[in-house]
Design an enzyme around this catalytic site. Structure first.
Site: not given
Length: 134
Positions: A22-24
């Site tokens: 999700g961060d990426a």
């Protein structure tokens, strides 16, 4: 770009793995958004991106969106928030860090679930919140 097929159930995936993805995914969306807005200088892009991807900003987005999330997504958020990370927050307090992890886990979950339209909806809401338009 073609994605490899995953046989893993997103509901059974470690929430920190969801947050990693999700961060990426969210960072990619933010960078594209900033370039689309006309920012082209790397230093400007970096500073502007931090406004969206900081733990404090992501926590604010999540807390603003939580009342509108369906139960399925709230369950993912809770799993992400309660996950025990091996790292600690560098520039955020632990509460913001946990909420940011929960937000990232939600985005990762939606990505693994193939719910790209829902990601786009949440990301647009996140941009509006960060930009003060909500």
């Amino acid at each position: 770009m073609q994605k490899e097929e995953l046989t893993r159930d997103p509901n059974l995936t470690n929430p920190l793995v969801l947050a990693f993805l999700g961060d990426a995914t969210y960072s990619h969306c933010v960078r594209y958004h900033l370039i689309a807005k006309g920012l082209v200088k790397p230093n400007q892009l970096h500073k502007a991106a931090n406004r969206y991807v900081s733990a404090k900003a992501q926590a604010n987005v999540l807390l603003t969106l939580m009342p509108t999330l369906p139960e399925e997504e709230l369950n993912v958020v809770k799993r992400g928030r309660n996950a025990k990370s091996g790292s600690s927050a560098k520039n955020a307090d632990i509460i913001d860090y946990r909420h940011a992890t929960a937000f990232e886990a939600l985005i990762g979950y939606l990505y693994l679930s193939g719910k790209e339209e829902r990601i786009a909806e949440i990301v647009q809401q996140a941009f509006a919140i960060v930009e003060g338009e909500s």
